[in-house]
Design an enzyme around this catalytic site. Structure first.
Site, PDB file in Angstrom:
ATOM      1  N   GLN A 293       0.819  -1.220   0.000  1.00 22.83           N
ATOM      2  CA  GLN A 293       0.000   0.000   0.000  1.00 22.83           C
ATOM      3  C   GLN A 293       0.852   1.269   0.000  1.00 22.83           C
ATOM      4  O   GLN A 293       0.326   2.349  -0.269  1.00 22.83           O
ATOM      5  CB  GLN A 293      -0.949   0.003   1.212  1.00 22.83           C
ATOM      6  CG  GLN A 293      -1.954  -1.125   1.216  1.00 22.83           C
ATOM      7  CD  GLN A 293      -3.038  -0.979   0.141  1.00 22.83           C
ATOM      8  OE1 GLN A 293      -3.210   0.082  -0.464  1.00 22.83           O
ATOM      9  NE2 GLN A 293      -3.779  -2.050  -0.112  1.00 22.83           N
TER      10      GLN A 293
ATOM     11  N   THR B 296       6.259 -20.711 -16.583  1.00 21.86           N
ATOM     12  CA  THR B 296       6.411 -19.730 -17.671  1.00 21.86           C
ATOM     13  C   THR B 296       5.853 -18.383 -17.231  1.00 21.86           C
ATOM     14  O   THR B 296       4.739 -18.300 -16.704  1.00 21.86           O
ATOM     15  CB  THR B 296       5.676 -20.240 -18.935  1.00 21.86           C
ATOM     16  OG1 THR B 296       6.254 -21.498 -19.292  1.00 21.86           O
ATOM     17  CG2 THR B 296       5.821 -19.265 -20.089  1.00 21.86           C
TER      18      THR B 296
ATOM     19  N   CYS C 267     -10.459  -8.140   1.069  1.00 23.67           N
ATOM     20  CA  CYS C 267     -10.158  -9.567   0.982  1.00 23.67           C
ATOM     21  C   CYS C 267     -11.052 -10.379   1.909  1.00 23.67           C
ATOM     22  O   CYS C 267     -11.303 -11.539   1.668  1.00 23.67           O
ATOM     23  CB  CYS C 267      -8.703  -9.832   1.346  1.00 23.67           C
ATOM     24  SG  CYS C 267      -7.558  -8.729   0.521  1.00 23.67           S
TER      25      CYS C 267
ATOM     26  N   SER D 254       2.701  -5.289  -5.040  1.00 24.90           N
ATOM     27  CA  SER D 254       1.587  -5.820  -5.828  1.00 24.90           C
ATOM     28  C   SER D 254       1.307  -4.878  -6.984  1.00 24.90           C
ATOM     29  O   SER D 254       1.165  -3.668  -6.791  1.00 24.90           O
ATOM     30  CB  SER D 254       0.350  -5.944  -4.939  1.00 24.90           C
ATOM     31  OG  SER D 254      -0.752  -6.356  -5.711  1.00 24.90           O
TER      32      SER D 254
HETATM   33  N1  PMP Z   1      -0.632  -6.990   1.477  1.00 27.27           N
HETATM   34  C1  PMP Z   1      -1.430  -5.906   1.584  1.00 27.27           C
HETATM   35  C2  PMP Z   1      -1.118  -4.858   2.603  1.00 27.27           C
HETATM   36  C3  PMP Z   1      -2.549  -5.776   0.755  1.00 27.27           C
HETATM   37  O1  PMP Z   1      -3.337  -4.706   0.869  1.00 27.27           O
HETATM   38  C4  PMP Z   1      -2.806  -6.794  -0.215  1.00 27.27           C
HETATM   39  C5  PMP Z   1      -3.998  -6.699  -1.142  1.00 27.27           C
HETATM   40  N2  PMP Z   1      -5.245  -6.624  -0.478  1.00 27.27           N
HETATM   41  C6  PMP Z   1      -1.939  -7.893  -0.278  1.00 27.27           C
HETATM   42  C7  PMP Z   1      -0.861  -7.950   0.585  1.00 27.27           C
HETATM   43  C8  PMP Z   1      -2.143  -9.000  -1.267  1.00 27.27           C
HETATM   44  O2  PMP Z   1      -1.800  -8.581  -2.573  1.00 27.27           O
HETATM   45  P1  PMP Z   1      -2.253  -9.396  -3.863  1.00 27.27           P
HETATM   46  O3  PMP Z   1      -3.661  -9.009  -4.115  1.00 27.27           O
HETATM   47  O4  PMP Z   1      -1.333  -8.898  -4.962  1.00 27.27           O
HETATM   48  O5  PMP Z   1      -2.047 -10.838  -3.582  1.00 27.27           O
END
Ligand code: PMP
Length: 386
Positions: free
Chosen positions: A179, A238, A326, A199
């Site tokens: 973030q 790949t 999430c 990310s």
């Molecule tokens: N770490 C943090 C602080 C996040 O906000 C997120 C995404 N919600 C992730 C890890 C996971 O990233 P990704 O969606 O690329 O797996």
């Protein structure tokens, strides 16, 4: 149709035009990057260009950037006992993670559950440095994972100070910078981080790409995925050339616009928070006393339920989220707010507004107008029910 405004950039950001362009170009490449012919070499060049762009974002050496399917996977790759330094090959004996980490870190990666310990945070969600020092005394070769900035509150951790404590305790520091990267300074050396996860889709690249960057001298002795030896034997399979190319282009664009974007977003976010508090004096903004990302505001009002607020915002044209996307879909109190000691009833109402580089004053107008309608309906029905 209702005019819409998007305020869920911490969940995912729209694709940047530069990323789309790089992806479209990469999709036209026929080769496998591991092949020795010209077509293969062109695909390889696209990946290596992106690696340099991502390395530049965090000040890493190009060879120390490993592409993964996202930050979840980068965290899994990093969080292993099999981390070696130049001076030490013995496995890490314990993993310490802060209480406000993303679930992919809190899960402990490749450590056994009984080797994972949670570090205390204060009421703003900042790691308690005294508690950190005391906790590290319990291990000989600790691995510590603390995020650069929190996905729900935007609170920024004092990573450089944490790094000093971790290194003095013979430890290695992993930083989930998902973030923070592209929003605040995120230089590997300045932070003192040994490993750093990124990310793509939070920076304006495509979903499904990420990277683990590490400082020179850190070696991951146990690959996450075994097979054809891609990514210098750390992550077989790949490569997704188009996703990686888009990630690289997004990293470069995010880097060049970072400072101007941060100033603009902070002004818009501050305007939103001032208006929110003026209109609803009972509102609580989480982490407001700590250093925060310029784009994030997590708030709650006693009596407001996040699930109903989000639906109501959505009907009024506004996309916001309740803490971590999430874990949404399930009505769950945020573990971040729980770790910060927030009362469960208040935490249940937490709504996250997160801005991005295309957010405008007009979007904030829409958000505030929507809040007026959401608050008057939902808080009135709460008062009637009470
Ligand atoms: N770490 C943090 C602080 C996040 O906000 C997120 C995404 N919600 C992730 C890890 C996971 O990233 P990704 O969606 O690329 O797996």
């Amino acid at each position: 149709m209702t005019q819409r405004a998007y305020f869920d950039w911490n969940a995912t950001a729209p694709l940047r035009p530069e990323a789309r362009e790089a992806m479209v170009a990469a999709l036209a490449l026929p080769g496998n990057a591991s092949s020795g012919h010209s077509e293969g070499r062109v695909a390889r060049q696209a990946i290596e260009k992106a690696r340099a762009q991502v390395a530049d974002l965090v000040g890493a050496e190009v060879k120390n950037v490993t592409f993964t399917s996202g930050a979840t996977e980068a965290n899994m790759l990093a969080l292993t006992p099999a981390l070696e330094t130049v001076g030490g090959k013995a496995p890490r004996d314990r993993l310490f993670v802060s209480g406000v980490e993303h679930p992919s870190v809190r899960s402990g990666g490749r450590f056994l559950a009984d080797k994972v310990e949670t570090l205390a945070v204060d009421k703003d969600g900042v790691v308690d440095l005294v508690a950190l020092k005391a906790a590290l005394a319990k291990a000989q070769r600790p691995l510590v994972s603390v995020m650069l900035a929190n996905n729900e509150t935007g609170v920024i951790q004092p990573i450089a100070a944490i790094a000093e404590i971790v290194h003095a305790a013979n430890g290695i520091l992993h930083v989930d910078a998902v973030q923070g990267a592209g929003r605040i300074d995120c230089d590997l050396a300045a932070l003192g981080a040994d490993l750093l996860s990124l990310s793509s889709h939070k920076l304006g690249g495509p979903q499904g790409a990420g990277a683990l960057a590490r400082r020179d001298g850190i070696h991951i002795a146990e690959p996450l995925i075994r097979g054809g030896g891609q990514e210098r034997n750390l992550r077989a399979g790949t490569e997704n050339v188009a996703a990686i190319a888009g990630f690289g282009a997004a990293a470069e664009a995010a880097q060049s616009a970072r400072q101007a974007d941060a100033l603009r977003m902070a002004a818009l976010r501050d305007r939103f928070e001032a208006a929110l508090l003026a209109q609803t004096p009972a509102a609580v903004i989480f982490g407001a006393n700590a250093a925060r990302l310029p784009n994030t505001s997590l708030f709650a009002v006693p009596g407001l339920k996040a699930e109903t607020a989000i639906i109501s915002f959505d009907l009024n044209g506004i996309a916001v989220s309740s803490g971590a996307a999430c874990s949404s879909g399930k009505v769950q109190i945020s573990s971040v707010l729980t770790a910060m000691g927030v009362d469960a009833d208040l935490a249940r109402g937490a709504v996250r507004v997160s801005l991005g580089w295309t957010t405008t004053e007009a979007d904030i107008d829409l958000l505030l107008n929507a809040w007026m309608r959401v608050a008057s309906t939902l808080l009135k029905s709460h008062a009637n029910a009470a």
